[in-house]
Write a protein that holds these residues in place. Structure first.
Motif, PDB file in Angstrom:
ATOM      1  N   ALA A  24      52.795  45.496  42.256  1.00  0.00           N
ATOM      2  CA  ALA A  24      53.456  45.798  43.655  1.00  0.00           C
ATOM      3  C   ALA A  24      53.794  44.507  44.697  1.00  0.00           C
ATOM      4  O   ALA A  24      54.444  44.197  45.593  1.00  0.00           O
ATOM      5  N   CYS A  25      53.033  43.578  44.271  1.00  0.00           N
ATOM      6  CA  CYS A  25      53.149  42.293  45.075  1.00  0.00           C
ATOM      7  C   CYS A  25      54.428  41.396  44.776  1.00  0.00           C
ATOM      8  O   CYS A  25      54.640  41.483  43.594  1.00  0.00           O
ATOM      9  N   VAL A  26      54.906  40.997  45.904  1.00  0.00           N
ATOM     10  CA  VAL A  26      56.334  40.450  45.796  1.00  0.00           C
ATOM     11  C   VAL A  26      56.266  38.754  46.082  1.00  0.00           C
ATOM     12  O   VAL A  26      57.237  38.283  46.497  1.00  0.00           O
ATOM     13  N   HIS A  27      54.928  38.224  46.220  1.00  0.00           N
ATOM     14  CA  HIS A  27      54.396  36.967  46.732  1.00  0.00           C
ATOM     15  C   HIS A  27      55.222  36.767  48.046  1.00  0.00           C
ATOM     16  O   HIS A  27      55.434  35.366  48.197  1.00  0.00           O
ATOM     17  N   CYS A  28      55.515  37.536  48.875  1.00  0.00           N
ATOM     18  CA  CYS A  28      56.141  37.059  50.282  1.00  0.00           C
ATOM     19  C   CYS A  28      55.257  36.222  51.023  1.00  0.00           C
ATOM     20  O   CYS A  28      55.720  35.531  51.843  1.00  0.00           O
ATOM     21  N   GLY A  29      54.043  36.342  51.081  1.00  0.00           N
ATOM     22  CA  GLY A  29      52.931  35.636  51.643  1.00  0.00           C
ATOM     23  C   GLY A  29      52.856  35.888  53.290  1.00  0.00           C
ATOM     24  O   GLY A  29      52.070  35.181  53.883  1.00  0.00           O
ATOM     25  N   PHE A  30      53.342  37.179  53.560  1.00  0.00           N
ATOM     26  CA  PHE A  30      53.205  37.640  54.903  1.00  0.00           C
ATOM     27  C   PHE A  30      51.554  37.762  55.190  1.00  0.00           C
ATOM     28  O   PHE A  30      51.262  37.402  56.166  1.00  0.00           O
ATOM     29  N   CYS A  31      50.778  37.945  54.210  1.00  0.00           N
ATOM     30  CA  CYS A  31      49.622  38.469  54.498  1.00  0.00           C
ATOM     31  C   CYS A  31      48.849  37.031  54.858  1.00  0.00           C
ATOM     32  O   CYS A  31      47.674  37.083  55.163  1.00  0.00           O
ATOM     33  N   ARG A  49      47.312  35.988  48.838  1.00  0.00           N
ATOM     34  CA  ARG A  49      48.358  35.597  47.644  1.00  0.00           C
ATOM     35  C   ARG A  49      47.703  34.937  46.646  1.00  0.00           C
ATOM     36  O   ARG A  49      47.899  35.106  45.422  1.00  0.00           O
ATOM     37  N   ILE A  52      45.421  36.767  44.749  1.00  0.00           N
ATOM     38  CA  ILE A  52      45.830  37.768  43.682  1.00  0.00           C
ATOM     39  C   ILE A  52      46.386  37.017  42.503  1.00  0.00           C
ATOM     40  O   ILE A  52      46.281  37.481  41.359  1.00  0.00           O
ATOM     41  N   CYS A  86      50.547  43.697  54.852  1.00  0.00           N
ATOM     42  CA  CYS A  86      51.433  43.578  53.655  1.00  0.00           C
ATOM     43  C   CYS A  86      52.588  44.715  53.682  1.00  0.00           C
ATOM     44  O   CYS A  86      52.473  45.811  53.846  1.00  0.00           O
ATOM     45  N   PRO A  87      53.862  44.182  53.620  1.00  0.00           N
ATOM     46  CA  PRO A  87      54.851  45.167  53.713  1.00  0.00           C
ATOM     47  C   PRO A  87      55.100  45.934  52.372  1.00  0.00           C
ATOM     48  O   PRO A  87      55.709  47.029  52.319  1.00  0.00           O
ATOM     49  N   SER A  88      54.374  45.566  51.434  1.00  0.00           N
ATOM     50  CA  SER A  88      54.692  46.253  50.053  1.00  0.00           C
ATOM     51  C   SER A  88      53.724  47.125  49.628  1.00  0.00           C
ATOM     52  O   SER A  88      53.645  47.636  48.397  1.00  0.00           O
ATOM     53  N   VAL A  90      50.513  46.607  49.083  1.00  0.00           N
ATOM     54  CA  VAL A  90      49.569  46.290  47.791  1.00  0.00           C
ATOM     55  C   VAL A  90      48.194  46.739  48.203  1.00  0.00           C
ATOM     56  O   VAL A  90      47.748  46.296  49.437  1.00  0.00           O
TER      57      VAL A  90
END
Ligand code: SF4
Ligand code: SF4
Length: 436
Positions: A24-31, A49, A52, A86-88, A90
């Motif tokens: 589910a993690c898209v590596h966006c790095g928002f977190c 990230r 993870i 996290c927007p995804s 996770v």
């Protein structure tokens, strides 16, 4: 995130669950922006990230944990700020819990470290042992400057006066005052019984005053969270199983509308019992039911729709939102609304989403990072110049109190006072009195 787990590994349900989370993690790095440890160290491996990736590498290759992975996982507070950001969606909580259990099974820590972790898991979960530990620590207090950092950090958090065991923590029933609106079991917990028994006393007074019958169930106790966060899955399951069995007996005999928890770190764990026992043929159903009726005390008070007597003095109260409450249980409105309804002026702490550094045993095992987070939290609180600080989690209360002269209380202590209970001893320096 692409994963390459061998098929055979995915036959293990925990591994299959972790693989699903990793994908589910898209590596966006928002977190990373809201992760307290990344804010302090600036190291990607101290961000969600980065962790993870470390977890993926370790689990996917089914290799034992190494020192580097263990170090960065140990530095994670399990504050769950990353899950809120996290927007995804996770589920970092379940992922890091599985990773910690894997570390515990496969990494051999140095002997003193193992001893300390085992001692904490054992003592903190047993109030009489913890009281003994507190008495011994009082003897060591004069030599604090000579002690290693971790032991000095423990002393800083230990109460100067060791409270006596409270009668409230014996198995019993507290009848509701007036017409009974609800019957609840109170999780009286473990460390809280030894460190601040006044919180359970105030909870019982407050709930019964507003028509709730409160039961302290025979056999219930530690929720297992402390052991769980140390990766000691077997121990934490044993504690959780005892609670599930105790409350299931209570449900069968007297019925329970809710299980009330006044330590939000425990609440997050009890609400997850359904997941923890999902594959347990004996307890899956009972665990799911217990989790479904578990509530933070602020949720139950909100549900009761109380007409507060408006007797409280207009104290300026800084509300510290514990991570386990705001990120773990997504409870953000109720405590502030209750304080305002009871007559206090509730103030939001700036940077309120950042952990205070308590995080179960984190402040004992990672005193430097925890100390930096406490300093940041206290500085933010003190910009408000409040009369007092309030929180819904004993760990945060002890952590913040060790860094400020302001009185730091539990929400229920203020609400109990505002509705006819005794003035909390921590407010003895203030001359405000309720309007009773
Ligand atoms: S749980 Fe907290 S400390 Fe751990 S990775 Fe997430 S935000 Fe960072
Ligand atoms: S915010 Fe969520 S999806 Fe993005 S890197 Fe962090 S955990 Fe992965």
């Amino acid at each position: 995130m692409q994963t390459h787990f061998p098929k055979a590994l995915l036959e293990d349900p925990d591994m299959a669950q972790s693989e699903k989370i990793l994908r589910a993690c898209v590596h966006c790095g928002f977190c990373t922006a809201t992760c307290p440890t990344f804010l302090l160290t600036g190291d990607e491996l101290d961000s969600p990230r980065g962790r993870i990736y470390l977890i993926k590498e370790m689990l996917e290759n089914d290799r034992p944990a190494d020192a580097r992975t263990t170090r960065h996982l140990d530095r994670c507070l399990s504050c769950l700020g990353c899950m809120t950001t996290c927007p995804s969606g996770v589920n970092y909580m379940h992922l890091v819990d599985h990773a910690r259990a894997h570390v515990e099974k496969t990494y051999v820590r140095p002997l003193p470290e193992r001893g300390l972790r085992a001692a904490l898991a054992f003592t903190l979960a047993r109030p009489s042992w913890l009281r003994l530990g507190l008495r011994l620590s009082a003897l060591a207090r004069p030599f604090k400057a000579l002690l290693p950092k971790r032991l000095a950090a423990m002393l800083a958090l230990a109460p100067i006066e060791i409270p006596k065991a409270s009668d409230v923590d014996r198995p019993q029933v507290f009848p509701a005052q007036g017409a009974r609106k609800m019957r609840v079991a109170l999780l009286n917990g473990c460390a809280q019984q030894a460190l601040d028994p006044g919180i359970n006393e105030a909870t019982a007074r407050l709930l019964t005053r507003f028509g709730v019958e409160v039961v302290v169930s025979e056999g219930a106790g530690c929720c297992g969270a402390l052991a769980h966060h140390l990766g000691k899955t077997g121990t934490s399951r044993d504690f959780a199983a005892r609670n599930i069995d105790a409350w299931t007996r209570e449900i069968a005999t007297g019925g329970l509308d809710r299980i009330v928890i006044n330590t939000s770190g425990c609440g997050t764990t009890v609400k997850d019992y359904g997941f923890l026992f999902r594959d347990d043929p004996l307890r899956a159903k009972a665990a799911a039911h217990v989790a479904s009726i578990a509530r933070d005390v602020s949720e139950v008070l909100a549900e009761l729709a109380i007409s507060w007597p408006a007797a409280a003095p207009r104290l300026r109260v800084a509300y510290h939102s514990a991570c386990s409450l705001q990120h773990g249980q997504r409870i953000t409105q109720e405590p502030m609304a209750l304080l305002e309804a009871a007559g206090f002026e509730a103030l939001s702490v700036p940077e309120g989403h950042i952990c205070c550094g308590s995080a179960g045993t984190y402040n004992l095992l990672q005193p430097e990072l925890a100390g930096a987070l406490r300093k940041r939290k206290v500085a933010n609180i003190e910009t408000l110049a409040p009369d007092a600080v309030v929180a819904g989690n004993l760990g945060c209360i002890a952590q913040i109190a060790a860094g400020t002269n302001l009185p730091v209380l539990h929400l229920v202590e203020l609400l109990d006072w505002a509705s006819g209970g005794p003035k909390p001893a921590k407010l003895s320096g203030l001359t405000y009195l309720p309007k009773y």
